[in-house]
Design a protein around this motif. Structure first.
Motif, mmCIF file in Angstrom:
data_model
loop_
_atom_site.group_PDB
_atom_site.id
_atom_site.type_symbol
_atom_site.label_atom_id
_atom_site.label_comp_id
_atom_site.label_asym_id
_atom_site.label_seq_id
_atom_site.Cartn_x
_atom_site.Cartn_y
_atom_site.Cartn_z
ATOM 1 N N LYS A 87 0.823 -1.217 0.000
ATOM 2 C CA LYS A 87 0.000 0.000 0.000
ATOM 3 C C LYS A 87 0.853 1.260 0.000
ATOM 4 O O LYS A 87 0.366 2.350 -0.300
ATOM 5 C CB LYS A 87 -0.931 0.000 1.212
ATOM 6 C CG LYS A 87 -0.204 -0.084 2.551
ATOM 7 C CD LYS A 87 -1.183 -0.248 3.699
ATOM 8 C CE LYS A 87 -0.454 -0.420 5.022
ATOM 9 N NZ LYS A 87 -1.401 -0.655 6.134
ATOM 10 N N HIS A 88 2.142 1.123 0.343
ATOM 11 C CA HIS A 88 3.064 2.259 0.316
ATOM 12 C C HIS A 88 3.945 2.271 -0.937
ATOM 13 O O HIS A 88 4.877 3.061 -1.025
ATOM 14 C CB HIS A 88 3.962 2.236 1.551
ATOM 15 C CG HIS A 88 3.216 2.273 2.844
ATOM 16 N ND1 HIS A 88 2.284 3.247 3.145
ATOM 17 C CD2 HIS A 88 3.248 1.440 3.923
ATOM 18 C CE1 HIS A 88 1.790 3.024 4.350
ATOM 19 N NE2 HIS A 88 2.346 1.928 4.842
ATOM 20 N N GLY A 89 3.673 1.366 -1.890
ATOM 21 C CA GLY A 89 4.452 1.337 -3.130
ATOM 22 C C GLY A 89 5.744 0.557 -3.020
ATOM 23 O O GLY A 89 6.616 0.681 -3.876
ATOM 24 N N ASN A 90 5.889 -0.259 -1.961
ATOM 25 C CA ASN A 90 7.094 -1.066 -1.780
ATOM 26 C C ASN A 90 6.893 -2.427 -2.450
ATOM 27 O O ASN A 90 6.088 -3.237 -2.017
ATOM 28 C CB ASN A 90 7.385 -1.251 -0.293
ATOM 29 C CG ASN A 90 8.683 -1.994 -0.042
ATOM 30 O OD1 ASN A 90 9.369 -2.397 -0.976
ATOM 31 N ND2 ASN A 90 9.016 -2.175 1.218
ATOM 32 N N ILE A 91 7.657 -2.682 -3.525
ATOM 33 C CA ILE A 91 7.513 -3.926 -4.292
ATOM 34 C C ILE A 91 8.741 -4.813 -4.085
ATOM 35 O O ILE A 91 8.992 -5.736 -4.856
ATOM 36 C CB ILE A 91 7.318 -3.609 -5.797
ATOM 37 C CG1 ILE A 91 6.374 -2.415 -5.984
ATOM 38 C CG2 ILE A 91 6.730 -4.796 -6.554
ATOM 39 C CD1 ILE A 91 6.237 -1.960 -7.411
ATOM 40 N N SER A 92 9.535 -4.542 -3.055
ATOM 41 C CA SER A 92 10.779 -5.280 -2.827
ATOM 42 C C SER A 92 10.509 -6.779 -2.686
ATOM 43 O O SER A 92 9.487 -7.200 -2.153
ATOM 44 C CB SER A 92 11.473 -4.773 -1.562
ATOM 45 O OG SER A 92 11.779 -3.406 -1.688
ATOM 46 N N LEU A 93 11.467 -7.572 -3.189
ATOM 47 C CA LEU A 93 11.353 -9.032 -3.179
ATOM 48 C C LEU A 93 12.254 -9.610 -2.098
ATOM 49 O O LEU A 93 13.434 -9.252 -2.005
ATOM 50 C CB LEU A 93 11.753 -9.613 -4.535
ATOM 51 C CG LEU A 93 11.725 -11.142 -4.657
ATOM 52 C CD1 LEU A 93 10.289 -11.637 -4.740
ATOM 53 C CD2 LEU A 93 12.511 -11.608 -5.878
ATOM 54 N N LYS A 94 11.704 -10.510 -1.282
ATOM 55 C CA LYS A 94 12.510 -11.236 -0.295
ATOM 56 C C LYS A 94 12.802 -12.623 -0.841
ATOM 57 O O LYS A 94 11.893 -13.354 -1.221
ATOM 58 C CB LYS A 94 11.770 -11.343 1.040
ATOM 59 C CG LYS A 94 12.578 -12.094 2.091
ATOM 60 C CD LYS A 94 11.829 -12.228 3.402
ATOM 61 C CE LYS A 94 12.650 -12.997 4.427
ATOM 62 N NZ LYS A 94 11.924 -13.178 5.705
ATOM 63 N N LEU A 95 14.097 -12.968 -0.879
ATOM 64 C CA LEU A 95 14.537 -14.260 -1.378
ATOM 65 C C LEU A 95 15.172 -15.020 -0.215
ATOM 66 O O LEU A 95 16.146 -14.548 0.379
ATOM 67 C CB LEU A 95 15.547 -14.070 -2.512
ATOM 68 C CG LEU A 95 15.862 -15.271 -3.394
ATOM 69 C CD1 LEU A 95 14.587 -15.831 -4.007
ATOM 70 C CD2 LEU A 95 16.829 -14.864 -4.491
ATOM 71 N N SER A 96 14.617 -16.186 0.138
ATOM 72 C CA SER A 96 15.068 -16.956 1.301
ATOM 73 C C SER A 96 16.049 -18.040 0.895
ATOM 74 O O SER A 96 15.979 -18.579 -0.217
ATOM 75 C CB SER A 96 13.869 -17.597 2.012
ATOM 76 O OG SER A 96 12.929 -16.616 2.392
ATOM 77 N N LYS A 97 16.959 -18.361 1.821
ATOM 78 C CA LYS A 97 17.936 -19.443 1.635
ATOM 79 C C LYS A 97 18.602 -19.352 0.261
ATOM 80 O O LYS A 97 18.468 -20.233 -0.584
ATOM 81 C CB LYS A 97 17.256 -20.795 1.811
ATOM 82 C CG LYS A 97 16.651 -20.999 3.196
ATOM 83 C CD LYS A 97 15.932 -22.323 3.307
ATOM 84 C CE LYS A 97 15.282 -22.484 4.677
ATOM 85 N NZ LYS A 97 14.508 -23.750 4.787
ATOM 86 N N VAL A 98 19.332 -18.276 0.080
ATOM 87 C CA VAL A 98 19.939 -17.976 -1.222
ATOM 88 C C VAL A 98 20.891 -19.093 -1.650
ATOM 89 O O VAL A 98 21.654 -19.626 -0.839
ATOM 90 C CB VAL A 98 20.693 -16.630 -1.151
ATOM 91 C CG1 VAL A 98 21.458 -16.368 -2.431
ATOM 92 C CG2 VAL A 98 19.703 -15.509 -0.893
ATOM 93 N N LYS A 99 20.827 -19.435 -2.940
ATOM 94 C CA LYS A 99 21.712 -20.441 -3.535
ATOM 95 C C LYS A 99 22.636 -19.757 -4.547
ATOM 96 O O LYS A 99 22.305 -18.698 -5.081
ATOM 97 C CB LYS A 99 20.886 -21.512 -4.254
ATOM 98 C CG LYS A 99 19.832 -22.170 -3.398
ATOM 99 C CD LYS A 99 19.013 -23.131 -4.251
ATOM 100 C CE LYS A 99 17.896 -23.773 -3.445
ATOM 101 N NZ LYS A 99 17.078 -24.682 -4.288
ATOM 102 N N PRO A 100 23.781 -20.371 -4.835
ATOM 103 C CA PRO A 100 24.646 -19.809 -5.888
ATOM 104 C C PRO A 100 23.934 -19.673 -7.228
ATOM 105 O O PRO A 100 24.216 -18.755 -7.993
ATOM 106 C CB PRO A 100 25.800 -20.817 -5.959
ATOM 107 C CG PRO A 100 25.864 -21.405 -4.593
ATOM 108 C CD PRO A 100 24.441 -21.490 -4.123
#
Length: 679
Positions: A297-310
């Motif tokens: 609702k505030h225009g935040n479209i950031s993506l969270k990526l869990s357990k990052v792999k190479p």
């Protein structure tokens, strides 16, 4: 003379700086320390130590040379004295390629004079400032930016500049000093539309002539913004890929897409109609990618990526289809591990030692370097690289080393410049024996009583009498020890042979007891064998029982599935039979309806014919009625005139042929006066 020398020593002082020495990572630094008044210390024992290290020695000077073997491995090849200045009392230490771990309190010590000074080193590792979108100022119709930078000493200042280099009016700088005495600073500024779109955050420290700055472009109209620099994440951790609308707007009901153009399917995350569209997501990201739904609702479209792999490394696209706006974010995934050095043996000519360095779990692919004790690169074989199924790299390298002037101290360094990471391991190869110290020093130390010796003195004595043996000599001594062992074994065998007759009788009795014991042992072994066999059989039975239970369980499950299928089949057959009966009943009803229709058609046809006949009869009746009326008229006239005549039979004979209703007959009879005839 000795008294004069003793007085001079008491008058001399070791002097260091009163303020901490500040150094930058990877730079060289000098830790000041000198004798006051100045005097020649070339022949003295000089020590630079850190009490928090083991071993504590940073640099040791004895008998006119560096004592490299006592030095802490982390300082090998990086410390030195100004040898030409020792005659003037200058004991300052030069520390090369400063590391964060070098920070601490150093002791400059002249043991024989029992003089010392302390120098505090602070390692400054300023980071480039990071600019992020903090929010929207709706009143001023501008964007609130935040800038933060860590690892500074002394305390720096933070400035905001526009594209022309003019200072922007910002909020107060927030300063935080950590336990390592390094400062972290942050500040916020509101950028209005009237400002230029290019904004700079600069952090500077004039005392050490250091500054860092970062730029950001703020669009004038509503559109997406993301970081200009790549996002670096460690394998196995979570990471956020920033993506914002400059002006606050609720995008919770809009379509949002995160994609990677190099993938098929390319979708990393899709938000549509207020929910996560999981079915279109690339399988590699299922269960690992998400949005901050409360921030949409505030225009935040950031993506969270869990357990990052190479394999997650690459370029990501943040896309808003409704506005046809996009921004690209680069993700770099890093993984590091410390190398391990193994001594593989001597080379063919036994001139040098072959070392192997291995390191696993890196990403991206790293480089391997071999360094001598002075930090110089060593010629080594090609680096062997292996990429595993987890996309992590394993590297190994071999080098043949020979004895060096400053000691056989070697370093294997593995580094990855893209993620600014390096790991290194040190190894020391035994060197040729050297004499430590001179006779005067030894004699002076021996003259001191044991009670007067300090712990440092005893440590120094141990170091001065230390022998270091080369590899070849060690191998020769090993061979010599093997030969001595063989000789001792021959002597032992001969001694046993010599004394054997003397103990023969006692041995006979012992042999008998031994035989009894052996028989008991054999019986015990048989019982043990039987027990082991029974255990094996029990294990087999248990395994067979386990397998049988598993098979029974499978059969039971199969039977339940079959029973369920049979029940469904019976239900279907019952339904099918009921359907057939209903169909037969329906066919009968259809036949009856058809028969009724036929009967109805016949009835309708009969009714039609009957109507035709009725019409004909009516027509005939009307004609006959007309004739009958005339006949009645003719009969009424004579009946009226002759009411009592006896011609009744004639009248009734005619009346019986009439087809009129009875009331007409009665009316006629009444008129003729013959009513009594009806009885």
């Amino acid at each position: 003379m000795k008294n004069l020398q003793s007085q001079n020593q008491r008058a001399s002082q070791v002097v260091g700086p009163h303020q901490p020495i500040v150094a930058l990572v990877d730079n060289d630094i000098i830790l000041p320390c000198h004798m006051e008044p100045g005097e020649d210390v070339t022949a003295e024992i000089l020590e630079w130590t850190r009490s928090d290290l083991t071993p504590r020695f940073v640099h040791v000077w004895r008998a006119g040379q560096d004592l490299v073997n006592t030095r802490n491995p982390s300082y090998r090849g990086r410390t030195s004295l100004f040898i030409n200045e020792l005659k003037n009392g200058n004991i300052s230490l030069k520390l090369s390629r400063v590391k964060l771990s070098d920070e601490g309190t150093y002791q400059c010590h002249v043991p024989l004079m029992d003089k010392k000074a302390f120098v505090k080193l602070v390692v400054d590792a300023p980071t480039s400032p990071v600019i992020s979108l903090s929010g929207i100022d709706s009143n001023r119709r501008g964007v609130v930016l935040q800038c933060e930078s860590a690892g500074w000493y002394p305390e720096p200042e933070l400035l905001w500049l526009d594209a022309e280099g003019n200072l922007l009016s910002a909020g107060p700088t927030e300063t935080l000093r950590g336990p390592d005495d390094l400062y972290t600073v942050s500040s916020r500024v509101t950028v209005e539309k009237r400002h230029s779109n290019n904004i700079t955050c600069r952090v500077q420290q004039k005392n050490i002539n250091q500054s860092r700055e970062t730029h950001i472009h703020v669009p004038g109209e509503t559109q997406l913004i993301g970081p200009k620099q790549p996002i670096i994440a460690a394998a196995g951790e979570d990471v956020t890929l920033p993506c914002h609308l400059v002006q606050v707007e609720n995008v919770a009901t809009k379509t949002l897409e995160w994609t990677r153009p190099d993938l098929d399917p390319r979708f990393v995350f899709v938000w549509r109609a207020g929910q996560d569209f999981v079915n279109v997501k690339n399988p590699a990201y299922k269960g690992r990618s998400s949005l901050f739904t409360d921030e949409l609702k505030h225009g935040n479209i950031s993506l969270k990526l869990s357990k990052v792999k190479p394999a997650d490394e690459g370029r990501y696209r943040c896309y808003l289809p409704d506005k046809n706006e996009e921004v690209f974010i680069d993700l770099i995934v890093g993984a590091v591990s410390s190398p391990i050095i193994n001594l593989e043996g001597l080379d063919g000519d036994k001139v040098g030692v072959l070392l192997v360095c291995k390191s696993e779990g890196w990403h991206p692919k790293p480089e391997v370097r071999w360094l001598d004790c002075e930090g110089n690169l060593l010629p080594a074989g090609p680096t062997e690289t292996l990429r595993g199924p987890d996309d992590l790299y394993s590297v190994s390298s071999r080098v043949t080393v020979v004895e060096k002037r400053c000691g056989n101290n070697f370093t294997c360094r593995v580094e990855q410049k893209n993620i600014n990471q390096s790991r290194e391991t040190h190894i020391q190869i035994p060197a040729v024996k050297r004499e430590h110290g001179n006779e005067s020093e030894k004699q002076e130390r021996m003259n001191r009583s044991k009670n007067d010796q300090t712990e440092t003195d005893r440590e120094q004595e141990k170091l001065m009498t230390q022998d270091i043996v080369p590899v070849d000599r060690l191998m020769a001594e090993v061979e010599k020890l093997k030969e001595e062992k063989q000789q001792l074994q021959h002597l032992l065998d001969a001694k046993e042979q010599k004394h054997k007759p003397l103990f023969l009788e006692k041995n006979q009795e012992a042999d008998n007891n031994l035989k009894d014991t052996e028989e008991l042992n054999q019986q015990l072994e048989k019982k043990d064998a039987e027990i082991r066999e029974l255990k094996k059989q029990l294990d087999k039975n248990q395994e067979a029982d386990k397998k049988m239970k598993e098979e029974n369980e499978k059969l039971r499950e199969e039977l339940e599935r079959k029973s369920s299928r049979d029940k469904d089949t019976v239900k279907q057959l019952v339904k099918l039979k009921e359907t057939e009966e209903l169909n037969q009943q329906l066919k009968k009803k259809d036949a009856e309806i058809t028969e009724l229709k036929k009967q109805l058609d016949k009835n309708q046809e009969g009714e039609r014919k009957m109507k035709e006949e009725i019409g004909k009869l009516k027509f005939q009746l009307e004609r006959k009625s007309s004739r009958d009326k005339n006949t009645v008229k003719q009969l009424r006239r004579p009946a009226t005139r002759n009411p009592n005549t006896d011609n009744d039979d004639l009248i009734w004979m005619d009346l019986e042929n009439w087809s009129h209703e009875d009331n007409q007959k009665i009316s006629l009879i009444s008129n003729t006066g013959e009513e009594h005839r009806l009885k």
